[in-house]
Design an enzyme around this catalytic site. Structure first.
Site, PDB file in Angstrom:
ATOM      1  N   ARG A 149       0.823  -1.198   0.000  1.00  0.00           N
ATOM      2  CA  ARG A 149       0.000   0.000   0.000  1.00  0.00           C
ATOM      3  C   ARG A 149       0.865   1.260   0.000  1.00  0.00           C
ATOM      4  NH1 ARG A 149      -2.142   1.101   4.208  1.00  0.00           N
ATOM      5  NH2 ARG A 149      -1.168  -0.427   5.591  1.00  0.00           N
TER       6      ARG A 149
ATOM      7  N   HIS B 157     -10.770  -3.915  13.134  1.00  0.00           N
ATOM      8  CA  HIS B 157      -9.664  -4.582  12.429  1.00  0.00           C
ATOM      9  C   HIS B 157      -9.208  -5.732  13.320  1.00  0.00           C
ATOM     10  CE1 HIS B 157      -5.398  -4.389  10.515  1.00  0.00           C
ATOM     11  NE2 HIS B 157      -6.199  -5.214   9.870  1.00  0.00           N
TER      12      HIS B 157
ATOM     13  N   SER C 199       1.184  -6.826  13.109  1.00  0.00           N
ATOM     14  CA  SER C 199       1.986  -7.860  12.478  1.00  0.00           C
ATOM     15  C   SER C 199       2.978  -8.465  13.469  1.00  0.00           C
ATOM     16  CB  SER C 199       2.741  -7.260  11.289  1.00  0.00           C
ATOM     17  OG  SER C 199       3.553  -8.227  10.670  1.00  0.00           O
TER      18      SER C 199
ATOM     19  N   LYS D 145      -1.835 -12.934  15.663  1.00  0.00           N
ATOM     20  CA  LYS D 145      -3.291 -12.812  15.503  1.00  0.00           C
ATOM     21  C   LYS D 145      -3.857 -13.912  14.618  1.00  0.00           C
ATOM     22  CE  LYS D 145      -5.130  -9.813  12.679  1.00  0.00           C
ATOM     23  NZ  LYS D 145      -5.662  -8.615  12.001  1.00  0.00           N
TER      24      LYS D 145
ATOM     25  N   ARG E 158       1.489 -12.370  -1.038  1.00  0.00           N
ATOM     26  CA  ARG E 158       0.148 -12.547  -0.478  1.00  0.00           C
ATOM     27  C   ARG E 158      -0.661 -13.578  -1.251  1.00  0.00           C
ATOM     28  NH1 ARG E 158      -1.766  -9.417   4.137  1.00  0.00           N
ATOM     29  NH2 ARG E 158      -0.244  -7.761   4.462  1.00  0.00           N
TER      30      ARG E 158
END
Length: 670
Positions: A188, A352, A370, A374, A454
């Site tokens: 991003r 989130h 990160s 999680k 990804r």
């Protein structure tokens, strides 16, 4: 049947007689044969009639059958809809044409359904004519003479074909996933993200220091929108996805994504909620539209632009424009930002977080940056996965915003992440991975393109996913931190005020690189554990979280998955097996029955005992041989928390001084 010498790919039948010359003077081949000759040379199964296609195109058309909706068209009265297929398609094309319309010209583009590679005859009757022939047309440009072909809600198989045929860098891997490249941008571009500041957003959104919202005016947005739309309309074909956000049907959002790449269309097919055939029939006008012209740059001389990349959101127009980046994650996170604005306006909390549910219906939310674990901890084979990243908490319970998962692939292995490993199959998009040219086996440890590799796949690719992705109100809110300073307890129970404080702080610690010999960990803070995507001030989300936790009896927990017995370099990371035992005790409710002791500085409530976890590690001070070093490090981390919170507190005081003081008091005391 033979080639007639033309370059159009057609075939013709040639009768007997004198030899005719074809291309380059060569005699044409005669194909007319007697029945006896044919019978001698061809062996076929007499149980079926041999298929005789007139042309290759005809043969290919026979290979594919037209699919039809699996559910009948109904109107509000439950009877079969009188709308014909032609009329429905015409209405759909009008809606898409309106989406692609220029703001400076009176009409939208001439659009037609289907692939431009196919014959023009297939499109007869589906063209939208905006002008009657014979009427005088003023100010006509060449762009008005062409059609833009709309490839609408294609299936993954169709998108595979488009990507492999027309997009360089698209390949099928050994497991059937589609490997693609996102171009120069492999992540991003938060500094290039802009939000239109107008009369409404000026007061509603969070602006200024610490905010992810960088302002632009509407005029600049419209310039970029025009640039994106003109680029998309100049193409022979564009991909259009009509899909949903939010599995809660009462609060579902309709989104339309217009893009130039099959890869982007497949990515959003996976990441958004996929409508049924019946839902597509009645889709109508979208609530929000994305124009992804990422292959085309913005004009760097335009006001507010700082590079050739710009991701612009206009909440009043309900539109988003992407220029100068092909990284697909911009679309996913752009829609998440939208939900961070729209849902709180409906008194729905956007989060989130990961989310799972036990077999008894107990729901847990997992927040973490990160490296905190999680994904690992929210993925539990003994519990149902509601979602891995984005959720809403409404009066109806919790619901996943997305229809898919976007997993990191770097160093992925079957042993560590079997569910993600097995989800990388046909239909999955693999971004920027490296694979063997011959075997097409992916090397997940390879970082030649980027470390941010990804995989995007539908959530139903996860075996224990709960479909539909909704659940009752959460019972536990788990905040994860990887504390490399080694002073936070492995687990502590939080009050509502402490939950708000640590939720707003969004803390974890990053371990410094070793190239220059630096071993000191560094603290990082991301408000609401997702500062890059929130639209309102963090305290507004925190207040909503506390209100919902109080109303539905949820408990807040701070879980440290980082170091114990010393900071990074001297202590050891807490064993994953111990963390899993802690999470299990939270899920079962056993941890609520424990005896608690309050720590100094942070004032955290820590349990005296947890089954399967050594009691001595529950209080960090017990694991440090140098007690003075522990106290010094604890005060240092507390100071970093307070320094991070100063700007947030000053903003809060302006809005709600009472709430601001309550949250501040729940922080560390030095």
């Amino acid at each position: 049947m033979a080639n007639d010498g033309k370059d159009n790919g057609e075939f013709s039948f040639v009768s007997g007689g004198e030899a005719e010359t074809g291309r380059r003077g060569l005699p044409k081949i005669h194909t007319e044969r007697t029945a006896a000759e044919t019978e001698r040379d061809i062996c076929h199964d007499d149980s079926t009639t041999p298929m005789r296609a007139r042309t290759l195109e005809h043969l290919h058309s026979l290979q594919k059958k037209r699919s039809t909706p699996t559910t009948p068209l109904t109107d509000a009265h439950g009877v079969f809809s009188p709308v014909s297929e032609a009329e429905r398609q015409k209405q759909q094309l009008k809606s898409i044409s309106a989406s692609l319309a220029s703001l400076t010209r009176e009409t939208g583009p001439k659009i037609v359904r289907g692939d431009p590679e196919k014959k023009a005859e297939a499109h007869k009757g589906t063209v939208l004519d905006h002008h009657h022939f014979g009427e005088p047309i003023l100010n006509l440009s060449d762009s008005a003479l062409k059609f833009t072909h709309i490839l609408y809600n294609l299936s993954p198989a169709e998108l595979y074909e488009q990507a492999i045929k027309f997009e360089k860098g698209s390949f099928i891997t050994a497991t059937g996933a589609l490997a693609t490249l996102s171009g120069a941008k492999t992540g991003r571009s938060p500094r290039d993200k802009r939000v239109v500041k107008d009369e409404t957003t000026e007061d509603e959104l969070w602006w200024g220091k610490g905010s992810p919202n960088i302002e632009m005016d509407e005029h600049t947005f419209l310039i970029n929108r025009e640039r994106a739309v003109d680029y998309l309309n100049s193409l022979d074909k564009v991909f259009v996805n009509d899909q949903f956000l939010n599995w809660d049907p009462e609060h579902r959002i309709k989104v339309r994504i217009v893009s130039a790449r099959a890869y982007h269309s497949l990515f959003m097919h996976n990441m958004c909620i996929r409508p049924t055939a019946e839902e597509l029939e009645d889709f109508g006008t979208p609530d929000f539209t994305i124009y992804n012209a990422g292959q085309f740059p913005c004009n760097r001389y335009t006001h507010y632009m700082t590079s050739s990349t710009s991701i612009d959101m206009n909440l009043a127009r309900k539109e988003m424009v992407i220029l100068g980046t092909q990284y697909a994650g911009e679309m996913k996170k752009g829609l998440f930002s939208l939900m961070h604005y729209l849902m709180p306006m409906r008194q729905i909390l956007s989060l989130h977080s990961g989310c799972n549910m036990g077999k008894n219906g107990d729901v847990a939310l997992f927040f973490g940056l990160s490296g905190t674990g999680k994904t690992t901890l929210s993925t539990d084979h003994n519990r149902y996965l509601i979602g891995d990243d984005e959720h809403c908490w409404s009066d109806n319970g919790v619901s996943n915003i997305e229809g898919g998962c976007y997993a990191k692939c770097i160093d992925l292995s079957r042993e560590k992440e079997p569910d993600i490993w097995n989800a990388i199959k046909f239909g999955t998009v693999l971004e920027n991975v490296v694979f063997d040219e011959h075997t097409r086996e992916v090397d997940y440890s390879e970082k030649s393109v980027t470390e941010n590799t990804r995989a995007a796949y539908p959530i139903e690719y996860i075996p224990n996913a709960k479909i539909p992705c909704v659940g009752p109100h959460p019972k536990n809110v788990i905040l994860l931190a990887c504390d490399a300073f080694g002073v936070l307890p492995p687990v502590s129970k939080l009050s509502l005020a402490q939950t708000m404080y640590h939720f707003i702080s969004g803390y974890t610690a990053l371990v410094a690189g070793t190239e220059d010999g630096v071993k000191e960990p560094s603290a990082t803070f991301s408000a609401c554990f997702g500062a890059a995507f929130i639209m309102l001030h963090p305290s507004r989300y925190a207040a909503m979280l506390a209100e919902k936790m109080k109303r539905h009896g949820a408990t807040g927990w701070l879980v440290n998955t980082g170091w114990s017995g010393g900071s990074y370099g001297s202590g050891n990371r807490i064993k994953l097996a111990y963390t899993r035992k802690i999470i299990d005790a939270i899920h079962s409710g056993a941890l609520l029955e424990a005896n608690y002791t309050k720590t100094e500085v942070f004032g955290l409530e820590i349990p005296d005992a947890i089954e399967g976890v050594p009691a001595e590690i529950l209080d960090p001070v017990n694991t440090w041989s140098n007690k003075d070093a522990h106290k010094e490090t604890l005060l240092k981390l507390g100071g970093l928390f307070k320094k991070n919170y100063e700007g947030i507190h000053a903003y809060q005081v302006q809005r709600d001084s009472k709430l601001a003081e309550e949250i501040l008091a729940a922080g560390p005391t030095l």
